[in-house]
Design a protein around this motif. Structure first.
Motif, PDB file in Angstrom:
ATOM      1  N   LEU A  25     -66.801  79.546   3.100  1.00  0.00           N
ATOM      2  CA  LEU A  25     -65.411  79.932   2.892  1.00  0.00           C
ATOM      3  C   LEU A  25     -65.219  80.464   1.481  1.00  0.00           C
ATOM      4  CD1 LEU A  25     -62.963  79.842   4.678  1.00  0.00           C
ATOM      5  CD2 LEU A  25     -62.256  77.758   3.527  1.00  0.00           C
ATOM      6  N   ARG A  26     -65.856  79.812   0.562  1.00  0.00           N
ATOM      7  CA  ARG A  26     -65.701  80.236  -0.823  1.00  0.00           C
ATOM      8  C   ARG A  26     -66.301  81.615  -1.040  1.00  0.00           C
ATOM      9  NH1 ARG A  26     -66.884  76.806  -6.215  1.00  0.00           N
ATOM     10  NH2 ARG A  26     -66.166  78.401  -7.673  1.00  0.00           N
ATOM     11  N   LEU A  27     -67.424  81.868  -0.393  1.00  0.00           N
ATOM     12  CA  LEU A  27     -68.044  83.187  -0.520  1.00  0.00           C
ATOM     13  C   LEU A  27     -67.118  84.249   0.039  1.00  0.00           C
ATOM     14  CD1 LEU A  27     -70.550  84.600  -1.453  1.00  0.00           C
ATOM     15  CD2 LEU A  27     -71.423  84.478   0.881  1.00  0.00           C
ATOM     16  N   GLU A  28     -66.495  83.935   1.154  1.00  0.00           N
ATOM     17  CA  GLU A  28     -65.532  84.881   1.724  1.00  0.00           C
ATOM     18  C   GLU A  28     -64.433  85.173   0.719  1.00  0.00           C
ATOM     19  OE1 GLU A  28     -65.384  86.435   4.886  1.00  0.00           O
ATOM     20  OE2 GLU A  28     -67.468  85.867   4.601  1.00  0.00           O
ATOM     21  N   TYR A  29     -63.979  84.109   0.091  1.00  0.00           N
ATOM     22  CA  TYR A  29     -62.925  84.297  -0.907  1.00  0.00           C
ATOM     23  C   TYR A  29     -63.392  85.257  -2.002  1.00  0.00           C
ATOM     24  CZ  TYR A  29     -59.830  83.131  -4.814  1.00  0.00           C
ATOM     25  OH  TYR A  29     -58.960  83.195  -5.866  1.00  0.00           O
ATOM     26  N   HIS A  30     -64.577  85.005  -2.499  1.00  0.00           N
ATOM     27  CA  HIS A  30     -65.078  85.857  -3.586  1.00  0.00           C
ATOM     28  C   HIS A  30     -65.262  87.288  -3.128  1.00  0.00           C
ATOM     29  CE1 HIS A  30     -65.597  83.066  -6.868  1.00  0.00           C
ATOM     30  NE2 HIS A  30     -66.095  82.183  -6.034  1.00  0.00           N
ATOM     31  N   ASN A  31     -65.748  87.459  -1.930  1.00  0.00           N
ATOM     32  CA  ASN A  31     -65.952  88.823  -1.429  1.00  0.00           C
ATOM     33  C   ASN A  31     -64.631  89.559  -1.285  1.00  0.00           C
ATOM     34  OD1 ASN A  31     -68.649  88.376  -1.339  1.00  0.00           O
ATOM     35  ND2 ASN A  31     -68.724  87.904   0.850  1.00  0.00           N
ATOM     36  N   PHE A  32     -63.666  88.862  -0.712  1.00  0.00           N
ATOM     37  CA  PHE A  32     -62.364  89.515  -0.552  1.00  0.00           C
ATOM     38  C   PHE A  32     -61.718  89.779  -1.901  1.00  0.00           C
ATOM     39  CE2 PHE A  32     -61.646  90.142   3.784  1.00  0.00           C
ATOM     40  CZ  PHE A  32     -62.228  89.113   4.496  1.00  0.00           C
ATOM     41  N   SER A  84     -56.128  89.470   3.303  1.00  0.00           N
ATOM     42  CA  SER A  84     -56.760  89.253   4.601  1.00  0.00           C
ATOM     43  C   SER A  84     -57.541  87.953   4.609  1.00  0.00           C
ATOM     44  CB  SER A  84     -57.657  90.424   4.997  1.00  0.00           C
ATOM     45  OG  SER A  84     -58.504  90.746   3.958  1.00  0.00           O
ATOM     46  N   TYR A  85     -58.074  87.575   3.443  1.00  0.00           N
ATOM     47  CA  TYR A  85     -58.711  86.264   3.374  1.00  0.00           C
ATOM     48  C   TYR A  85     -57.686  85.180   3.656  1.00  0.00           C
ATOM     49  CZ  TYR A  85     -60.457  81.984   1.239  1.00  0.00           C
ATOM     50  OH  TYR A  85     -60.814  80.681   1.013  1.00  0.00           O
ATOM     51  N   LEU A  86     -56.556  85.299   3.017  1.00  0.00           N
ATOM     52  CA  LEU A  86     -55.532  84.280   3.203  1.00  0.00           C
ATOM     53  C   LEU A  86     -55.077  84.242   4.658  1.00  0.00           C
ATOM     54  CD1 LEU A  86     -53.501  84.950  -0.047  1.00  0.00           C
ATOM     55  CD2 LEU A  86     -55.079  83.079   0.397  1.00  0.00           C
ATOM     56  N   ASN A  87     -54.967  85.420   5.244  1.00  0.00           N
ATOM     57  CA  ASN A  87     -54.559  85.451   6.646  1.00  0.00           C
ATOM     58  C   ASN A  87     -55.588  84.781   7.526  1.00  0.00           C
ATOM     59  OD1 ASN A  87     -52.328  86.846   5.871  1.00  0.00           O
ATOM     60  ND2 ASN A  87     -53.118  88.864   6.449  1.00  0.00           N
ATOM     61  N   SER A  88     -56.841  85.088   7.284  1.00  0.00           N
ATOM     62  CA  SER A  88     -57.883  84.472   8.131  1.00  0.00           C
ATOM     63  C   SER A  88     -57.889  82.973   7.971  1.00  0.00           C
ATOM     64  CB  SER A  88     -59.276  84.987   7.782  1.00  0.00           C
ATOM     65  OG  SER A  88     -59.226  86.276   7.330  1.00  0.00           O
ATOM     66  N   VAL A  89     -57.732  82.539   6.739  1.00  0.00           N
ATOM     67  CA  VAL A  89     -57.744  81.091   6.525  1.00  0.00           C
ATOM     68  C   VAL A  89     -56.563  80.454   7.232  1.00  0.00           C
ATOM     69  CG1 VAL A  89     -57.475  79.290   4.812  1.00  0.00           C
ATOM     70  CG2 VAL A  89     -59.008  81.175   4.375  1.00  0.00           C
ATOM     71  N   GLN A  90     -55.438  81.106   7.131  1.00  0.00           N
ATOM     72  CA  GLN A  90     -54.254  80.547   7.790  1.00  0.00           C
ATOM     73  C   GLN A  90     -54.466  80.502   9.292  1.00  0.00           C
ATOM     74  OE1 GLN A  90     -51.872  79.170   5.969  1.00  0.00           O
ATOM     75  NE2 GLN A  90     -51.302  78.389   7.972  1.00  0.00           N
ATOM     76  N   HIS A  91     -55.067  81.543   9.802  1.00  0.00           N
ATOM     77  CA  HIS A  91     -55.343  81.592  11.230  1.00  0.00           C
ATOM     78  C   HIS A  91     -56.264  80.453  11.644  1.00  0.00           C
ATOM     79  CE1 HIS A  91     -56.034  83.313  15.143  1.00  0.00           C
ATOM     80  NE2 HIS A  91     -57.324  83.297  14.929  1.00  0.00           N
TER      81      HIS A  91
END
Lengths: 368, 435
Positions: free
Chosen positions: B158-165, B173-180
């Motif tokens: 998850l953290r890597l996704e955050y850094h990539n986004f 979109s990261y925030l949206n995916s996490v919320q989803h």
């Protein structure tokens, strides 16, 4: 060898100079703070093997760097060198002769760092971030084992760009440990596989997970004859399972215990449950240490099934831990592990690595 | 269908599962059964024996008691899995069951299930209140497969996704995916907590299916495995242990050698043996001679599994365990399958870790990648593998079996040619094809 750019070369031993106010809780255990600690969360720690005189500590961080310190007996920590990846470093390990350090990164590669020349070359390639890296020294071969989120376990002869062997995993590799001739890999979806490494690595057994939640960390332990005999598996649910590979009585010998939870079980308030971020076994006593997202570390005696000690709570989660080769030093890293998501991520917050004298506190409890 | 004589005497052991007709049991009989859940064990004495029979299937090791520190005991409960892969609503609609699954349970089984469901509810409550990591799979009982509907994401991923986004300036979109993901998790937890009727029915039915199969078959990927089956089988509304293979599917391989067996399960073992001959007949054209179980095991080991993952994974999982659960009963099968193979009961495995059996198959290139990246790997390991043969105590049988494998492919169906339902039939205790 290059020094770090930020602070001076010689570390300050003793307690931290910063934040000596009573409200600051970043080092409640008053342990030795490593100087020039990384700028972002520390994902992995590793001490040098006994073949190297002295103690050298390697730490990989989310700032894409790998740093090396010399830890002197006085407690002084001297930054020695640093290497960079193009992505966060998830795992580090030493070769058995202490001349090379292997680093695994989110940039889908693993590198071999020759400390004497301070050169790092790529030795491994995956299709996804490399989560674990271990050095295997067998009588008839030596190689690096890398586990990745691309669901493969690859074995590399550092001289070739093709892997010696590729084993498929059922799911993404989350953690692994190697003590020859045994290797354990824990994957996503609660997968758990034991490998035997004699002659060549091969799958030995798939084990149904003794835990009900996501696997987070694993560490192999040895028996009295110094042979690997089982492993400890930690999950995100504040629980560690002790599992023997071939116990005389599995029902009795294998067990789980709860750890890294707030409140006792007696209170009616809901417990806070934290992930177990790392497990390390003391090389001499066979007792184990666990570190968790709650910012505490605990020492346990698995044979007496008792807890030896729990630390005070740090103000940040403890993300990694390890013992040095003779068990005198216990190192643990205090940095954010993303256990509460991005909202609690503060890039300004300082990340620490603490060193603690572990010779006495991890002595096993005497059985009656 | 034939009328079940035992039922007429009031002592049919299989109840709803019986392949013979129970006159008056369906439909009208449903009303008779439903209000008598508790007493169903009384007027059907056979049920207790049934539950014992099924519980003997469950390997003792999978129910080992654990003693967690802190004093609390974890109760080992039978577990189950659900076909659902996320959206649970469609699963419920498939449940137009006319019969009441409760009626077929003995009081002991009902109590176990009740405990199980309570355990799940409690776990969900704890999970919500404890603040522990949400994106984790979950299983109600240790050593059993995961309940579907939960995704396994590690904090690092998850953290890597955050850094990539972050670097691509796309944090939203990261925030949206996490919320989803969070919403998905919350929905699933609430579903499991509330356990409305259709969820309960689904879970109980599947628990019944699950406990009747060897637990060792299921590795971590079991939920996907079952989902695969359900995709083929058109949902869960087939009767429980039978997996309800439609006759259209059965027709492809129901060869004349297939007795449509409706008698008691004692025949199941012989039956499945014949079945395999039937399979071989249908797909490869050669008659029996299938009996060489090591060869079969060898075949299983080299072909890919039903699931989409690569050979070595499937290699470790269903093939070998099904070899164990197969009723070939030839000693060669058990000794063949034993050392070093994953998933087999520990009694079969040799004691030490030093049983390098699988390399024998490595040389047959069943493990993906091994042997494939050019001659380099051969030079690295060719010597050791010959040592392996020399060292292993069952080396002779291995050598024999690999040579059998090499030459006698036509005698058996490689695993990848088996259809999903054939695979499942191999693994179930009772053969229900062609019912």
């Amino acid at each position: 060898m290059s020094l770090f750019g930020t602070t001076s070369g010689f570390g300050t031993s003793g307690t931290s100079m910063f934040g000596s106010a009573t409200t600051d809780n970043h080092n409640p255990m008053k342990d030795i703070e490593v100087t020039s600690s990384p700028d972002d969360s520390i994902g992995c720690l590793s001490f040098s093997p006994p073949t190297l005189p002295g103690n050298f500590l390697i730490a990989g961080s989310w700032a894409n760097d790998v740093r090396c310190w010399e830890v002197q007996d006085s407690g002084q920590t001297i930054p020695k060198a640093q290497q960079m990846h193009t992505g966060p470093v998830l795992d580090v390990c030493w070769s058995d002769d202490g001349s090379k350090v292997f680093t695994a990164s989110c940039d889908k590669t693993a590198k071999m760092w020759d400390l004497s020349s301070n050169q790092a070359i790529q030795i491994a390639q995956h299709d996804a971030p490399v989560k674990t890296i271990h050095w295997i020294k067998a009588p008839n071969y030596s190689c690096v084992m890398t586990g990745s989120w691309d669901k493969t376990l690859k074995f590399w002869d550092t001289r070739s760009s093709n892997p010696m062997m590729v084993l498929q995993l059922p799911e993404r590799c989350y953690c692994a440990d190697v003590i020859y001739p045994m290797a354990v890999v824990a994957t996503a979806e609660r997968g758990l596989i034991v490998y035997q490494l004699e002659n060549q690595p091969s799958e030995f057994r798939r084990i149904e997970s003794p835990l009900k939640h996501q696997h987070r960390c694993v560490a192999i332990f040895k028996d009295k004859q110094n042979k690997p005999t089982g492993f400890a598996l930690g999950s995100i649910e504040g629980r560690v399972a002790i599992h023997y590979i071939n116990p005389p009585n599995p029902a009795k010998d294998n067990f789980t215990f709860k750890c890294h939870r707030s409140n006792g079980t007696n209170t009616s308030a809901p417990q806070d449950i934290y992930a177990v971020n790392g497990i390390a076994f003391h090389p001499v006593h066979g007792t184990l240490a666990t570190v968790g997202s709650d910012g505490r570390f605990s020492f346990w005696d698995k044979d007496a099934r008792t807890k030896l000690k729990t630390s005070e709570q740090l103000d940040q989660p403890i993300s990694a831990c390890c013992f040095n080769h003779n068990g005198n030093i216990f190192a643990y890293a205090s940095s954010y592990d993303w256990s509460k998501g991005h909202e609690f991520y503060n890039p300004q917050k300082k990340n620490y690595i603490f060193l603690r004298n572990a010779a006495e506190e991890l002595k096993p409890r005497n059985k009656k | 269908m034939a009328i079940c004589q035992f039922f007429l005497q009031g002592r049919c052991r299989f109840g709803d599962r019986c392949w013979n007709e129970h006159p008056g049991a369906r439909g009208a009989g449903g009303g008779r059964q439903q209000p008598q859940q508790q007493s169903s064990g009384n007027n059907r004495r056979g049920w207790n024996t049934t539950s014992q029979r099924y519980s003997s299937v469950i390997q003792p090791s999978s129910f080992s008691k654990s003693t967690p520190w802190g004093g609390s005991r974890d109760q080992e409960k039978p577990s189950f899995d659900s076909f659902d892969s996320g959206a649970s609503t469609n699963r419920k609609e498939g449940f137009g069951l006319s019969e009441n699954p409760f009626a077929s349970l003995s009081p002991d089984e009902q109590k176990d299930e009740k405990k199980l469901l309570e355990g799940i509810v409690k776990d969900m409550e704890v999970w919500e209140s404890s603040g522990q990591w949400m994106f984790s799979v979950y299983s109600p009982v240790k050593k059993k497969p995961n309940i579907s509907g939960f995704t396994d994401i590690s904090p690092e991923e998850l953290r890597l996704e955050y850094h990539n986004f972050l670097t691509s300036n796309n944090l939203q979109s990261y925030l949206n995916s996490v919320q989803h993901l969070i919403n998905q998790w919350r929905n699933r937890v609430n579903e499991l907590k509330s356990l409305n009727i259709s969820t309960k029915v689904a879970l109980k039915c599947l628990w019944k299916i699950y406990t009747h199969l060897s637990p060792k078959i299921y590795g971590p990927d079991c939920s996907k495995f079952i989902i695969l089956l359900s995709d083929v089988k058109d949902g869960v509304n087939q009767a429980a242990p039978a997996f309800g293979f439609g006759s259209s599917q059965a027709a492809t391989f129901v060869s004349p050698g297939f007795p449509v067996n409706n008698s008691s399960s004692d025949n199941a073992q012989n039956f499945s043996f014949k079945t395999n001959s039937g399979f071989a007949t249908a797909s490869s054209g050669s008659p029996a001679g299938f009996g060489s179980s090591p060869a079969f095991g060898a075949a299983a080991s080299t072909s890919s599994a039903v699931s989409t993952s690569a050979p070595a994974f499937g290699f470790g999982k269903p093939e070998v365990t099904s070899a164990a659960s197969f009723s070939f009963k030839s000693p060669a099968a058990s000794s063949f399958g034993s050392p070093g193979f994953s998933g087999l009961p520990t009694s079969l495995a040799t004691g030490s870790i030093r049983a390098p059996v699988t390399p024998a198959f490595g040389s047959g290139s069943s493990v993906a990648g091994f042997g494939s990246p050019g001659s380099h790997s051969h030079t690295a390991f060719s010597k050791p593998s010959s040592d392996t043969f020399g060292n292993s105590s069952i080396s002779t049988s291995l050598l024999a079996s690999s040579s059998i494998f090499a030459t006698d492919n036509v005698l058996f169906t490689p695993r990848d040619k088996l259809t999903v339902e054939e695979l499942e039939q191999f693994q179930s205790k009772k053969f229900t094809l062609g019912k």
